[in-house]
Scaffold this motif. Structure first.
Motif, PDB file in Angstrom:
ATOM      1  N   ARG A 110       0.842  -1.214   0.000  1.00  0.00           N
ATOM      2  CA  ARG A 110       0.000   0.000   0.000  1.00  0.00           C
ATOM      3  C   ARG A 110       0.869   1.253   0.000  1.00  0.00           C
ATOM      4  O   ARG A 110       0.588   2.213  -0.726  1.00  0.00           O
ATOM      5  N   VAL A 113       2.476   1.548  -3.547  1.00  0.00           N
ATOM      6  CA  VAL A 113       1.482   1.936  -4.553  1.00  0.00           C
ATOM      7  C   VAL A 113       1.114   3.410  -4.368  1.00  0.00           C
ATOM      8  O   VAL A 113       1.052   4.171  -5.343  1.00  0.00           O
ATOM      9  N   ASP A 114       0.879   3.826  -3.119  1.00  0.00           N
ATOM     10  CA  ASP A 114       0.562   5.237  -2.859  1.00  0.00           C
ATOM     11  C   ASP A 114       1.673   6.140  -3.380  1.00  0.00           C
ATOM     12  O   ASP A 114       1.417   7.140  -4.062  1.00  0.00           O
ATOM     13  N   LEU A 145      -4.203  -5.245  -3.296  1.00  0.00           N
ATOM     14  CA  LEU A 145      -3.758  -3.855  -3.432  1.00  0.00           C
ATOM     15  C   LEU A 145      -4.583  -3.071  -4.443  1.00  0.00           C
ATOM     16  O   LEU A 145      -4.384  -1.870  -4.606  1.00  0.00           O
ATOM     17  N   GLY A 146      -5.504  -3.749  -5.135  1.00  0.00           N
ATOM     18  CA  GLY A 146      -6.363  -3.072  -6.093  1.00  0.00           C
ATOM     19  C   GLY A 146      -5.961  -3.221  -7.541  1.00  0.00           C
ATOM     20  O   GLY A 146      -6.574  -2.624  -8.424  1.00  0.00           O
ATOM     21  N   ILE A 171      -2.651  -1.097 -12.050  1.00  0.00           N
ATOM     22  CA  ILE A 171      -3.477  -0.159 -11.298  1.00  0.00           C
ATOM     23  C   ILE A 171      -3.157   1.237 -11.814  1.00  0.00           C
ATOM     24  O   ILE A 171      -2.007   1.548 -12.144  1.00  0.00           O
ATOM     25  N   ASP A 175      -8.092   4.371 -10.274  1.00  0.00           N
ATOM     26  CA  ASP A 175      -8.743   3.160  -9.774  1.00  0.00           C
ATOM     27  C   ASP A 175      -9.047   3.310  -8.287  1.00  0.00           C
ATOM     28  O   ASP A 175      -8.277   3.916  -7.541  1.00  0.00           O
ATOM     29  N   ASP A 176     -10.160   2.703  -7.856  1.00  0.00           N
ATOM     30  CA  ASP A 176     -10.577   2.834  -6.458  1.00  0.00           C
ATOM     31  C   ASP A 176      -9.817   1.920  -5.500  1.00  0.00           C
ATOM     32  O   ASP A 176      -9.995   2.003  -4.299  1.00  0.00           O
ATOM     33  N   ARG A 177      -9.002   1.036  -5.994  1.00  0.00           N
ATOM     34  CA  ARG A 177      -8.148   0.134  -5.222  1.00  0.00           C
ATOM     35  C   ARG A 177      -8.907  -0.950  -4.454  1.00  0.00           C
ATOM     36  O   ARG A 177      -8.333  -1.636  -3.618  1.00  0.00           O
TER      37      ARG A 177
END
Length: 187
Positions: A110, A113-114, A145-146, A171, A175-177
């Protein structure tokens, strides 16, 4: 590219150092890790030393951002964004056997990805994921993780052990994850 340290509730993600080489070497003896990643097999100590040295070069060149995942100061795994080019990159990760099943990968994932999708981080417009078909653990982590499953690359992944079919997903910042159904995962 400036080196960035990421922190979560339980983890510190920072570039690996020479002090991590022995733990990296030990983790990379795992047959599962060798089966599903691009680490050399057999994995020798000099491979860990070379990897650590190369991570600094990749940061400096802006081609890859690689972090050691540390829990309570102990190396739990590695995670990175590779093939950085044209506002795109690809996430990759592995966890040491003793660190699996503790939620560390989801937590570190997370954070990465963020950072990768943040306009003030790597500012990517697409973050990809690929794995050898059959790597269920990696697929479950990416889905959590989406990442959205995009398909199969027939003989599309090449590594030290030859060509393999590969699953791909990605992703986007929009995308809303939320985890989406993946046809290759039953659960």
């Amino acid at each position: 590219m400036e080196i960035t340290v990421l922190r979560t509730d339980r983890l510190v993600l920072s570039p690996p150092t020479p002090d991590d080489a022995e733990a990296i070497f030990a983790a990379c003896q795992d047959p599962v890790l060798q089966q599903y990643t691009t680490v050399p097999a057999p994995y020798e100590r000099h491979h860990a030393d070379d990897f650590v040295a190369n991570t600094r070069t990749w940061w400096d060149e802006g081609t890859e951002a690689t972090w050691a995942i540390r829990a309570d100061g102990v190396l739990a795994g590695m995670i990175g964004v590779h093939a950085l080019k044209d506002e795109e990159g690809e996430i990759g990760y592995w966890m040491a056997d003793a660190a699996r099943g503790r939620g560390y990968l989801a937590e570190a994932g997370r954070a990465v990805v963020d950072f990768a999708l943040d306009p003030h981080g790597l500012a990517l417009v697409r973050l990809g994921w690929r794995a050898i078909a059959g790597n269920i653990a990696s697929a479950r982590a990416a889905r959590a993780l989406g990442f959205r499953y995009e398909g199969l690359l027939r003989q599309g992944l090449h590594g030290p052990r030859g060509h393999h079919d590969g699953w791909i997903a990605a992703i986007l910042p929009t995308d809303d994850r939320m985890p989406q159904p993946w046809p290759v995962l039953d659960d």
